[in-house]
Design a protein around this motif. Structure first.
Motif, PDB file in Angstrom:
ATOM      1  N   CYS A 100       0.958  -1.185  -0.012  1.00  0.00           N
ATOM      2  CA  CYS A 100      -0.028   0.194  -0.091  1.00  0.00           C
ATOM      3  C   CYS A 100       0.998   1.147   0.111  1.00  0.00           C
ATOM      4  CB  CYS A 100      -0.885   0.070   1.146  1.00  0.00           C
ATOM      5  SG  CYS A 100      -2.022  -1.356   1.263  1.00  0.00           S
ATOM      6  N   VAL A 101       0.373   2.296  -0.667  1.00  0.00           N
ATOM      7  CA  VAL A 101       1.119   3.607  -0.685  1.00  0.00           C
ATOM      8  C   VAL A 101       0.229   4.705  -0.373  1.00  0.00           C
ATOM      9  CG1 VAL A 101       2.330   5.025  -2.202  1.00  0.00           C
ATOM     10  CG2 VAL A 101       2.662   2.550  -2.538  1.00  0.00           C
ATOM     11  N   GLY A 102       0.454   5.597   0.454  1.00  0.00           N
ATOM     12  CA  GLY A 102      -0.615   6.696   0.951  1.00  0.00           C
ATOM     13  C   GLY A 102      -0.542   7.688   0.017  1.00  0.00           C
ATOM     14  N   LEU A 103      -1.822   8.556  -0.128  1.00  0.00           N
ATOM     15  CA  LEU A 103      -2.097   9.634  -1.249  1.00  0.00           C
ATOM     16  C   LEU A 103      -2.385  10.785  -0.385  1.00  0.00           C
ATOM     17  CD1 LEU A 103      -4.414   7.621  -3.632  1.00  0.00           C
ATOM     18  CD2 LEU A 103      -2.051   8.260  -3.699  1.00  0.00           C
ATOM     19  N   CYS A 104      -1.951  10.578   0.940  1.00  0.00           N
ATOM     20  CA  CYS A 104      -2.164  11.843   1.524  1.00  0.00           C
ATOM     21  C   CYS A 104      -0.996  12.803   1.477  1.00  0.00           C
ATOM     22  CB  CYS A 104      -2.708  11.705   3.006  1.00  0.00           C
ATOM     23  SG  CYS A 104      -4.432  10.882   3.064  1.00  0.00           S
ATOM     24  N   LYS A 105      -1.134  14.084   1.811  1.00  0.00           N
ATOM     25  CA  LYS A 105       0.140  15.078   1.661  1.00  0.00           C
ATOM     26  C   LYS A 105       0.254  15.818   3.089  1.00  0.00           C
ATOM     27  CE  LYS A 105      -1.996  19.092  -0.541  1.00  0.00           C
ATOM     28  NZ  LYS A 105      -1.757  20.300  -0.661  1.00  0.00           N
ATOM     29  N   ALA A 106      -0.254  15.804   4.000  1.00  0.00           N
ATOM     30  CA  ALA A 106      -0.149  16.652   5.256  1.00  0.00           C
ATOM     31  C   ALA A 106       1.283  16.262   5.837  1.00  0.00           C
ATOM     32  CB  ALA A 106      -1.101  16.422   6.439  1.00  0.00           C
ATOM     33  N   PRO A 107       2.137  16.988   5.825  1.00  0.00           N
ATOM     34  CA  PRO A 107       3.290  16.645   6.655  1.00  0.00           C
ATOM     35  C   PRO A 107       3.377  16.728   8.093  1.00  0.00           C
ATOM     36  CG  PRO A 107       3.547  19.024   5.641  1.00  0.00           C
ATOM     37  CD  PRO A 107       2.152  18.474   5.145  1.00  0.00           C
TER      38      PRO A 107
END
Ligand SMILES: Cc1cc2nc3c(=O)[nH]c(=O)nc-3n(C[C@H](O)[C@H](O)[C@H](O)COP(=O)(O)O)c2cc1C
Length: 193
Positions: free
Chosen positions: A115-122
């Motif tokens: 699985c690979v995350g698609l969110c971007k909040a650092p």
């Protein structure tokens, strides 16, 4: 303007100590972020996936609120989670919210091997209060490990925890002092978070 998604799982709402810490921090952040807020105790549909919902999801039929929330989470620049410490973790409503918003090709996908995350909040901020004297990172504290694990699935960044402990065994003055210290910590963080 950058987007802050607030996920409020403070079931006791107006009585909530956790929300008392979160509100001034959210107000301070609102000066720099567009705030999109999900107040779980006021929302309908915060339920676990049952066979019917699971089958609908398989057909690509996801509740509109969940798809909207998942897209907000995926596109958020910052995420703030306010949740009391319940049963050594957080309220089940928050797990139901995550279960409904953890959507393939929205918050995560896969690359054929994992699985690979698609969110971007650092950055993610988790605000909580605990009844017992259990600090963040104690093996009995199972909220933070879960949030870190979900953050790894979704590709969320650094997790900051603001917590007050022993709230059910402190004097009223002691409780107020702890809440004030947490609010001050949150406001200091909010200046350049
Ligand atoms: C349903 C429920 C479960 C709780 N479970 C725990 C627990 O497992 N460990 C603990 O330290 N405190 C527990 N508490 C106490 C709360 O963590 C504490 O009172 C906290 O400050 C409540 O936050 P709130 O005022 O934001 O609702 C529980 C409280 C409730 C209502």
């Amino acid at each position: 303007m950058k987007k802050l998604v607030v996920i409020d799982a403070c079931v006791r709402q107006g009585e909530s100590r956790t929300r008392r810490i979160a509100e001034p921090v959210i107000s301070a952040l609102a000066e720099r972020y567009e705030v999109v807020r999900y107040n779980l105790p006021e929302m309908e549909g915060i339920v676990p996936l049952d066979p019917g919902l699971f089958e609908e999801r398989g057909r690509g039929d996801v509740p509109a609120w969940a798809l909207r929330a998942a897209r907000d989470i995926a596109s958020a620049d910052r995420i703030l989670i306010a949740a009391p410490f319940w049963d050594m973790s957080f309220p089940a409503a928050l797990k139901c919210f995550f279960e409904q918003t953890s959507l393939f090709d929205v918050t995560f996908t896969d690359d054929g091997t994992t699985c690979v995350g698609l969110c971007k909040a650092p950055k993610v901020l988790y605000i909580t209060t605990r009844g017992m004297d259990i600090p963040t990172g104690d093996p009995r504290e199972q909220a933070t490990p879960y949030l870190r694990a979900l953050g790894s699935l979704w590709n969320l960044g650094e997790l900051t925890v603001i917590s007050a402990c022993n709230m059910d065994y402190s004097t009223p003055a002691g409780i107020e002092a702890k809440l004030s210290a947490c609010i001050a910590e949150g406001l200091a963080l909010a200046r350049d978070w």
